[in-house]
Design a protein around this motif. Sequence first.
Motif, PDB file in Angstrom:
ATOM      1  N   MET A   1       3.858 -25.751  -0.802  1.00 20.24           N
ATOM      2  CA  MET A   1       3.475 -24.357  -0.628  1.00 20.24           C
ATOM      3  C   MET A   1       2.752 -23.854  -1.870  1.00 20.24           C
ATOM      4  SD  MET A   1       6.959 -22.902   1.135  1.00 20.24           S
ATOM      5  CE  MET A   1       6.451 -21.209   0.942  1.00 20.24           C
ATOM      6  N   GLY A  47      13.119 -19.287  12.839  1.00 22.67           N
ATOM      7  CA  GLY A  47      12.245 -18.514  11.956  1.00 22.67           C
ATOM      8  C   GLY A  47      11.169 -17.763  12.711  1.00 22.67           C
ATOM      9  N   SER A  48       9.911 -17.928  12.279  1.00 19.41           N
ATOM     10  CA  SER A  48       8.785 -17.232  12.892  1.00 19.41           C
ATOM     11  C   SER A  48       8.711 -17.478  14.392  1.00 19.41           C
ATOM     12  CB  SER A  48       7.473 -17.696  12.245  1.00 19.41           C
ATOM     13  OG  SER A  48       7.452 -17.426  10.870  1.00 19.41           O
ATOM     14  N   VAL A 141       2.733 -22.237   4.934  1.00 16.34           N
ATOM     15  CA  VAL A 141       3.348 -21.008   5.436  1.00 16.34           C
ATOM     16  C   VAL A 141       2.841 -20.748   6.857  1.00 16.34           C
ATOM     17  CG1 VAL A 141       3.624 -18.526   5.094  1.00 16.34           C
ATOM     18  CG2 VAL A 141       3.477 -20.050   3.108  1.00 16.34           C
ATOM     19  N   GLN A 217       8.827 -10.879  10.738  1.00 13.07           N
ATOM     20  CA  GLN A 217       7.874 -11.804  10.126  1.00 13.07           C
ATOM     21  C   GLN A 217       7.342 -11.269   8.806  1.00 13.07           C
ATOM     22  OE1 GLN A 217       7.134 -14.806  10.723  1.00 13.07           O
ATOM     23  NE2 GLN A 217       5.096 -15.248   9.923  1.00 13.07           N
ATOM     24  N   LEU A 220       9.889 -11.861   6.203  1.00 13.55           N
ATOM     25  CA  LEU A 220       9.940 -13.287   5.875  1.00 13.55           C
ATOM     26  C   LEU A 220       8.809 -13.684   4.938  1.00 13.55           C
ATOM     27  CD1 LEU A 220      10.950 -16.191   6.203  1.00 13.55           C
ATOM     28  CD2 LEU A 220       9.601 -16.347   8.313  1.00 13.55           C
ATOM     29  N   MET A 221       7.617 -13.156   5.148  1.00  4.97           N
ATOM     30  CA  MET A 221       6.490 -13.502   4.292  1.00  4.97           C
ATOM     31  C   MET A 221       6.746 -13.093   2.839  1.00  4.97           C
ATOM     32  SD  MET A 221       4.251 -15.102   6.180  1.00  4.97           S
ATOM     33  CE  MET A 221       5.777 -15.902   6.709  1.00  4.97           C
ATOM     34  N   ARG A 223       9.704 -12.847   1.478  1.00  2.00           N
ATOM     35  CA  ARG A 223      10.760 -13.716   0.948  1.00  2.00           C
ATOM     36  C   ARG A 223      10.242 -15.122   0.677  1.00  2.00           C
ATOM     37  NH1 ARG A 223      13.784 -11.363   5.292  1.00  2.00           N
ATOM     38  NH2 ARG A 223      13.666 -13.326   6.445  1.00  2.00           N
ATOM     39  N   GLU A 224       9.421 -15.631   1.612  1.00  2.00           N
ATOM     40  CA  GLU A 224       9.034 -17.041   1.549  1.00  2.00           C
ATOM     41  C   GLU A 224       8.065 -17.342   0.420  1.00  2.00           C
ATOM     42  OE1 GLU A 224       7.235 -20.530   4.520  1.00  2.00           O
ATOM     43  OE2 GLU A 224       7.747 -18.552   5.305  1.00  2.00           O
ATOM     44  N   GLY A 225       7.063 -16.496   0.237  1.00  2.10           N
ATOM     45  CA  GLY A 225       6.077 -16.766  -0.798  1.00  2.10           C
ATOM     46  C   GLY A 225       6.523 -16.294  -2.167  1.00  2.10           C
ATOM     47  N   ARG A 227       9.124 -14.727  -3.019  1.00  2.00           N
ATOM     48  CA  ARG A 227      10.580 -14.695  -3.179  1.00  2.00           C
ATOM     49  C   ARG A 227      11.076 -13.292  -3.535  1.00  2.00           C
ATOM     50  NH1 ARG A 227       9.384 -19.349  -1.491  1.00  2.00           N
ATOM     51  NH2 ARG A 227      10.487 -21.230  -2.148  1.00  2.00           N
ATOM     52  N   TRP A 317       2.475 -13.193  -4.938  1.00  2.00           N
ATOM     53  CA  TRP A 317       2.757 -14.612  -5.236  1.00  2.00           C
ATOM     54  C   TRP A 317       1.732 -15.139  -6.244  1.00  2.00           C
ATOM     55  CZ3 TRP A 317       2.828 -18.765  -0.781  1.00  2.00           C
ATOM     56  CH2 TRP A 317       3.469 -19.937  -1.243  1.00  2.00           C
TER      57      TRP A 317
END
Length: 324
Positions: A1, A47-48, A141, A217, A220-221, A223-225, A227, A317
Amino acid sequence: MNPDGFAADLARKPEVLRRLADRLSESSPWAGVVPQGIERVLLVGMGSSAYAGGVAAARMRARGLIAVADLASSRLLPAWGPGTLVVATSASGGSAETLDALRRIPDGVHAVALTNTAGSPIVEYCDSVVDLMADREDSGVACRSYQHTLALMMALELHLAGESADCLVRSILKAANATEHLLDTESAWRPRLAELLLGPAGTHLAAPAHRFCSAQQGALMLREGPRRAAVGCETGDWSHVDVYLTKSTDYRLLVFAGSEWEAQLSEWTAARDSTVVAVGGSLPGAQFELRYPGDDDDDVRLLTEVLVPELLAARSWQEQVAGS
């Protein structure tokens, strides 16, 4: 990622969406895939994929179809047997929980893999395959694949209802134009939204029930990238579950407009001086309203609006990586 790859993946959304619209205008990808005699639909994913499935199943039920969406990890999947269509969604085609769910489905069920990765493990467990047509996401992602999951589940809804996909094609093309507009004007709105929404106590997102996946979603974006702490909520339910935090935290809220329950949300956020941004519509008391072409159409909103938190996540990010 990687953040630069994420930004690049987002930049290609209009191009790839228009290609999907062209494909859907030619024929339904579900034709010849969905057998005759289907009486029930089960959408499974994680997830998504699960977020998109939840809204897609609700849309199908609103048409009178029997459809549910469940996390693939659930031990309580419906044991419906013959006459059931299972659509297992995994962009990578390798989600362990989704593969496990496919091993557990009853005999006589017709399983379709909705995936972005040809020849992936999910194909081995399914009777048919539908390509997400989102192209490889170099960032790792699920952004375009999430958007295409929604579009293809909407196409399935129309196929099961025996209706033409012409209206969906028009919505996808409008969404591509709206996405392009948001990308082209990013410098005019994104810095201000970042200032308002990326707070020390995290970011909250709310969306109406029929587009709840956008809040899920979008969170989540974040959180995922980068954080960052982020949580999605349904707008009506917000007054029952999230309102409490407005009293004790530096509360920052992005509202995807279009719920009839926004007035009670606005009453609470105004009384407690919360920071609120509205996307795709107007909201009393909002410190910023972000509009885009086609945002008076719910299907266009559904296919477009998550780009806003995606771009917030991508740039945050990138800034983190540049500063490390």
